[in-house]
Write a protein that holds these residues in place. Structure first.
Motif, PDB file in Angstrom:
ATOM      1  N   MET A 110     -27.480  14.759  63.679  1.00  0.00           N
ATOM      2  CA  MET A 110     -26.262  14.197  63.098  1.00  0.00           C
ATOM      3  C   MET A 110     -26.312  14.337  61.595  1.00  0.00           C
ATOM      4  O   MET A 110     -27.334  14.746  61.026  1.00  0.00           O
ATOM      5  CB  MET A 110     -26.103  12.736  63.517  1.00  0.00           C
ATOM      6  CG  MET A 110     -27.272  11.849  63.153  1.00  0.00           C
ATOM      7  SD  MET A 110     -27.228  10.245  63.973  1.00  0.00           S
ATOM      8  CE  MET A 110     -27.484  10.701  65.661  1.00  0.00           C
ATOM      9  N   SER A 111     -25.210  14.009  60.946  1.00  0.00           N
ATOM     10  CA  SER A 111     -25.166  14.125  59.490  1.00  0.00           C
ATOM     11  C   SER A 111     -24.243  13.068  58.914  1.00  0.00           C
ATOM     12  O   SER A 111     -23.283  12.644  59.552  1.00  0.00           O
ATOM     13  CB  SER A 111     -24.703  15.528  59.079  1.00  0.00           C
ATOM     14  OG  SER A 111     -23.500  15.882  59.730  1.00  0.00           O
ATOM     15  N   ALA A 112     -24.551  12.662  57.698  1.00  0.00           N
ATOM     16  CA  ALA A 112     -23.727  11.713  56.957  1.00  0.00           C
ATOM     17  C   ALA A 112     -23.659  12.190  55.511  1.00  0.00           C
ATOM     18  O   ALA A 112     -24.686  12.476  54.902  1.00  0.00           O
ATOM     19  CB  ALA A 112     -24.333  10.309  57.019  1.00  0.00           C
ATOM     20  N   GLU A 120     -20.861  18.969  58.266  1.00  0.00           N
ATOM     21  CA  GLU A 120     -20.738  19.900  59.392  1.00  0.00           C
ATOM     22  C   GLU A 120     -21.551  21.175  59.190  1.00  0.00           C
ATOM     23  O   GLU A 120     -22.260  21.627  60.097  1.00  0.00           O
ATOM     24  CB  GLU A 120     -19.265  20.254  59.609  1.00  0.00           C
ATOM     25  CG  GLU A 120     -19.015  21.092  60.830  1.00  0.00           C
ATOM     26  CD  GLU A 120     -17.534  21.276  61.103  1.00  0.00           C
ATOM     27  OE1 GLU A 120     -17.224  21.803  62.187  1.00  0.00           O
ATOM     28  OE2 GLU A 120     -16.699  20.906  60.263  1.00  0.00           O
ATOM     29  N   ARG A 121     -21.493  21.767  57.998  1.00  0.00           N
ATOM     30  CA  ARG A 121     -22.272  22.988  57.745  1.00  0.00           C
ATOM     31  C   ARG A 121     -23.775  22.703  57.763  1.00  0.00           C
ATOM     32  O   ARG A 121     -24.553  23.477  58.312  1.00  0.00           O
ATOM     33  CB  ARG A 121     -21.890  23.611  56.406  1.00  0.00           C
ATOM     34  CG  ARG A 121     -20.569  24.311  56.428  1.00  0.00           C
ATOM     35  CD  ARG A 121     -20.332  24.999  55.112  1.00  0.00           C
ATOM     36  NE  ARG A 121     -19.019  25.605  55.088  1.00  0.00           N
ATOM     37  CZ  ARG A 121     -18.525  26.246  54.066  1.00  0.00           C
ATOM     38  NH1 ARG A 121     -19.233  26.371  52.953  1.00  0.00           N
ATOM     39  NH2 ARG A 121     -17.327  26.764  54.108  1.00  0.00           N
ATOM     40  N   ILE A 143     -21.803  14.325  65.508  1.00  0.00           N
ATOM     41  CA  ILE A 143     -21.561  13.207  64.594  1.00  0.00           C
ATOM     42  C   ILE A 143     -21.614  13.755  63.170  1.00  0.00           C
ATOM     43  O   ILE A 143     -22.686  14.112  62.674  1.00  0.00           O
ATOM     44  CB  ILE A 143     -22.605  12.082  64.770  1.00  0.00           C
ATOM     45  CG1 ILE A 143     -22.718  11.649  66.240  1.00  0.00           C
ATOM     46  CG2 ILE A 143     -22.293  10.920  63.840  1.00  0.00           C
ATOM     47  CD1 ILE A 143     -21.459  11.082  66.845  1.00  0.00           C
ATOM     48  N   HIS A 144     -20.443  13.849  62.541  1.00  0.00           N
ATOM     49  CA  HIS A 144     -20.323  14.277  61.138  1.00  0.00           C
ATOM     50  C   HIS A 144     -19.682  13.109  60.401  1.00  0.00           C
ATOM     51  O   HIS A 144     -18.455  13.008  60.350  1.00  0.00           O
ATOM     52  CB  HIS A 144     -19.426  15.513  61.006  1.00  0.00           C
ATOM     53  CG  HIS A 144     -19.846  16.668  61.837  1.00  0.00           C
ATOM     54  ND1 HIS A 144     -19.079  17.150  62.867  1.00  0.00           N
ATOM     55  CD2 HIS A 144     -20.949  17.433  61.802  1.00  0.00           C
ATOM     56  CE1 HIS A 144     -19.688  18.180  63.425  1.00  0.00           C
ATOM     57  NE2 HIS A 144     -20.833  18.369  62.801  1.00  0.00           N
ATOM     58  N   TYR A 163     -16.277   6.759  65.298  1.00  0.00           N
ATOM     59  CA  TYR A 163     -17.693   7.063  65.076  1.00  0.00           C
ATOM     60  C   TYR A 163     -18.588   6.251  66.002  1.00  0.00           C
ATOM     61  O   TYR A 163     -19.557   6.770  66.560  1.00  0.00           O
ATOM     62  CB  TYR A 163     -18.087   6.803  63.617  1.00  0.00           C
ATOM     63  CG  TYR A 163     -17.554   7.818  62.637  1.00  0.00           C
ATOM     64  CD1 TYR A 163     -17.773   9.182  62.817  1.00  0.00           C
ATOM     65  CD2 TYR A 163     -16.844   7.413  61.515  1.00  0.00           C
ATOM     66  CE1 TYR A 163     -17.304  10.115  61.911  1.00  0.00           C
ATOM     67  CE2 TYR A 163     -16.370   8.340  60.601  1.00  0.00           C
ATOM     68  CZ  TYR A 163     -16.600   9.692  60.805  1.00  0.00           C
ATOM     69  OH  TYR A 163     -16.128  10.610  59.897  1.00  0.00           O
ATOM     70  N   VAL A 164     -18.271   4.984  66.178  1.00  0.00           N
ATOM     71  CA  VAL A 164     -19.070   4.129  67.064  1.00  0.00           C
ATOM     72  C   VAL A 164     -19.001   4.660  68.494  1.00  0.00           C
ATOM     73  O   VAL A 164     -20.032   4.763  69.176  1.00  0.00           O
ATOM     74  CB  VAL A 164     -18.609   2.656  67.001  1.00  0.00           C
ATOM     75  CG1 VAL A 164     -19.305   1.814  68.066  1.00  0.00           C
ATOM     76  CG2 VAL A 164     -18.857   2.081  65.617  1.00  0.00           C
TER      77      VAL A 164
END
Length: 178
Positions: A110-112, A120-121, A143-144, A163-164
């Motif tokens: 995942m990423s934040a 995303e990238r 999960i972005h 998101y949740v």
């Protein structure tokens, strides 16, 4: 089944990193598990240093943690359209450890990020980095977490319903993969 062991790896070293907060929220939504976070504050990979001194104990420890985990969650920020150098360096070092922990390991990525694409990238590139290690990477939901600083409440819980829902679904899939 006994209580699963879940390992979190954050590609951000900041004390209040949104990627670390996202990992902790993922672990909470995963449910009953022994959760721990890996410390990947490794020195920069240097083959000469490795030849002279071997793989640092801190690297070997994380390799053992991955090996002992039933599943791994990795969250990366996006810096300049790619994952953090911290996560790439950790993967390079871990590949040099005696223990080869990734093969067949269930992994959720995942990423934040503060940006609107949510990393995303970076996540796509990180998935490519993992290919040589042959883990079982979940394909979704992806999960972005965009605008990540504004997505948590004062107790570090995700506030966005979408998101949740998606993170809960991802953790349910990860649990089923164990």
């Amino acid at each position: 089944m006994s209580t699963p062991k879940l390992l979190g790896i954050s590609g951000s070293l900041r004390a209040d990193a949104t990627n670390t907060r996202l990992l902790r929220e993922a672990a909470r939504l995963f449910g009953d598990a022994e959760y721990e976070e890996a410390d990947i504050r490794f020195p920069l990979y240097d083959a000469d240093e490795e030849a002279e001194h071997g793989v640092p104990e801190m690297v070997a420890k994380v390799a053992r943690q991955i090996d002992a985990a039933d599943a791994v969650i990795i969250s990366t920020p996006e810096y300049n359209k790619g994952p953090s150098g911290v996560i790439k360096n950790a993967l390079d070092w871990i590949s040099r450890a005696e223990v080869k922990p990734w093969n067949g390991k269930p992994v959720a990525v995942m990423s934040a990020t503060s940006g609107r694409a949510g990393g995303e990238r970076a996540q796509m590139i990180l998935r490519g980095f993992m290919v040589p290690f042959r883990p079982r990477i979940l394909q979704g939901p992806e999960i972005h977490l965009a605008g990540a600083r504004d997505q948590f409440d004062e107790t570090d819980r995700l506030t966005g319903e979408m998101y949740v829902k998606e993170l809960t679904e991802l953790m349910k899939s990860l649990r089923a993969m164990i």
